[in-house]
Write an enzyme that holds these catalytic residues in place. Structure first.
Site, mmCIF file in Angstrom:
data_model
loop_
_atom_site.group_PDB
_atom_site.id
_atom_site.type_symbol
_atom_site.label_atom_id
_atom_site.label_comp_id
_atom_site.label_asym_id
_atom_site.label_seq_id
_atom_site.Cartn_x
_atom_site.Cartn_y
_atom_site.Cartn_z
ATOM 1 N N ASP A 21 6.711 3.896 12.203
ATOM 2 C CA ASP A 21 7.684 3.790 11.119
ATOM 3 C C ASP A 21 8.186 5.194 10.800
ATOM 4 O O ASP A 21 7.419 6.154 10.838
ATOM 5 C CB ASP A 21 7.028 3.168 9.887
ATOM 6 N N ASP A 222 3.109 3.163 6.425
ATOM 7 C CA ASP A 222 2.484 3.549 5.160
ATOM 8 C C ASP A 222 2.980 2.771 3.946
ATOM 9 O O ASP A 222 2.448 2.933 2.850
ATOM 10 C CB ASP A 222 2.713 5.042 4.902
ATOM 11 N N ASP A 226 5.610 -2.308 5.415
ATOM 12 C CA ASP A 226 4.993 -2.187 6.742
ATOM 13 C C ASP A 226 3.777 -3.099 6.898
ATOM 14 O O ASP A 226 3.306 -3.313 8.016
ATOM 15 C CB ASP A 226 4.557 -0.732 6.998
#
Length: 427
Positions: A21, A222, A226
């Protein structure tokens, strides 16, 4: 690094594709407002004041960057009314009786606002690796605000090292394609491995699509958004400085938030599984040879007979060899990507690091685990001249675009009193 179970450690060694990400993983997750480009009759401060007032009720990092920028300029912020956050698109709110939209072109289009001219301006900003946010006021296109999130200092080196280990590295983000590809270029990820404009609820679907290609997928993230992707992946790696939901969803947690832990997890898993296979070989080899000899089964053919005393000693030696081999893992050291003060400063400005991704420092390198390992990265405390690994230093301070590391809080305090005394030779 917290590994929540033996299964996670085993799967880490089988991973052949890793999805990173962008925000908070490859980048610091601390975006800052870089540009305010008003349109038509709107002024800079007017647009920024309205957008920041609307974003006051938002918890999104990009929105908070706009609020901080407005506060830094001393602009008075109003309390938004009728605030509504639209996941993956932006927000709408009423500020001083004016309807304000802040978000993507899709949000403006859904509300009947033409954003063609704004998109042209936004495209130019996106090519610079910035995230454009579009503002409309009372149904009229008003401005483009550009927000940039700086890369973590070692992001490019970690990505290169992951690729060197044979992994496919993918970047996942909700940013538009131009911005995403600009960030990906800086860390060495090809445009074909960029998953951009992904809505929060679709992140797990992207991971699932890779799994359908028979890939063993690790997901690193994080944020709350996600969490579903972390659960869907074969291996979920959560950044410890992120949200509690993400940490609970991951199989491995990087407590410090340093993505070097991704390398450590994969290399430790491979070293552990290799050690297990070696132990199995020792155990089977001893027993395959020793049991027939002790039972006298080989005596008629080869004249081999093992006395009970020697057999007992051999059995003990088998256990000793297995345990000794396992204890070699206590000396495990993961390969770390090189980093320096100049690397930190260059990456924060969006420039290539002095050490290109994957480049090793010059000089002799000790042999370890059957391979070559670079010397640990070293930085110098500008106050006491103590040298050490950046991760082991007690504090850090960014000054004039450069990050300085300190071995103690007292050195940091001394530096902050008169930084110009210590910045003539920062490396």
């Amino acid at each position: 690094m917290l590994i929540k179970g033996g299964e996670a450690l085993e799967v880490a060694g089988k991973v052949n594709a890793i999805v990173l990400d962008k925000t908070g993983t490859l980048t610091k997750g601390e975006p800052a407002l870089t540009d305010v480009v008003p349109l038509g009759r709107f002024g800079n401060d007017e647009v920024l004041q309205l957008a920041a007032s609307a974003e006051r009720a938002s918890e999104h990092p990009l929105g908070q960057a706009i609020v901080r920028a407005a506060q830094a300029r001393g602009l008075p912020l109003a309390e938004p009314k009728g605030f509504q956050a639209i996941p993956g698109r932006g927000l709408m709110a009423t500020v001083d009786s004016r309807q304000v939209l802040v978000g993507t072109p899709r949000l403006l289009a859904e509300q009947g606002v033409s954003a063609n001219e704004l998109e042209t301006l936004g495209s130019e900003l996106a090519q610079q690796g910035k995230t454009p946010m579009y503002v409309a006021v009372d149904g009229e296109a008003a401005a483009v605000l550009a927000v940039a999130d700086t890369l973590k200092p070692n992001a490019a080196q970690v990505v290169q090292r992951l690729q060197d280990l044979g992994l496919e590295v993918w970047m996942l983000t909700g940013d538009n394609h131009r911005t995403a590809e600009a960030i990906a270029r800086q860390v060495g990820i090809g445009p074909g491995n960029v998953l951009a404009e992904v809505l929060p609820e679709h992140k797990s679907q992207k991971v699932q699509a890779l799994q359908r290609q028979e890939k063993v997928v690790a997901m690193v993230g994080d944020g709350i958004n996600d969490a579903p992707a972390l659960v869907q992946a074969d291996l979920g790696i959560a950044i410890g400085t992120g949200t509690d939901v993400a940490i609970e969803s991951g199989d491995i947690t990087l407590v410090s938030g340093d993505i070097q832990g991704v390398l450590t997890a994969i290399e430790l898993s491979r070293a552990t599984m290799r050690n297990i296979k070696e132990n199995l070989f020792f155990a089977f080899a001893y027993n395959t040879l020793g049991i027939p000899m002790a039972a006298g089964l080989l005596y008629p053919f080869f004249g081999l007979l093992l006395s009970p005393i020697v057999a007992a000693a051999a059995m003990a030696l088998s256990s000793v060899s297995v345990v000794t081999n396992a204890l070699r893992l206590t000396g495990f050291r993961a390969l770390r990507a090189p980093i320096s003060h100049r690397d930190v400063a260059a990456v924060s400005r969006g420039e290539p690091a002095e050490l290109s991704p994957g480049e090793l420092p010059k000089g002799p390198m000790p042999e370890e685990r059957g391979g070559w390992r670079p010397k640990p990265a070293q930085v110098e405390d500008p106050v006491c001249r103590c040298r050490g690994n950046p991760r082991d230093m007690a504090a850090e301070v960014r000054y004039d675009g450069i990050v300085f590391y300190f071995c103690s809080l007292s050195c940091k305090a001394e530096f902050e009193k008169a930084p110009e005394r210590y910045t003539s030779n920062p490396i």
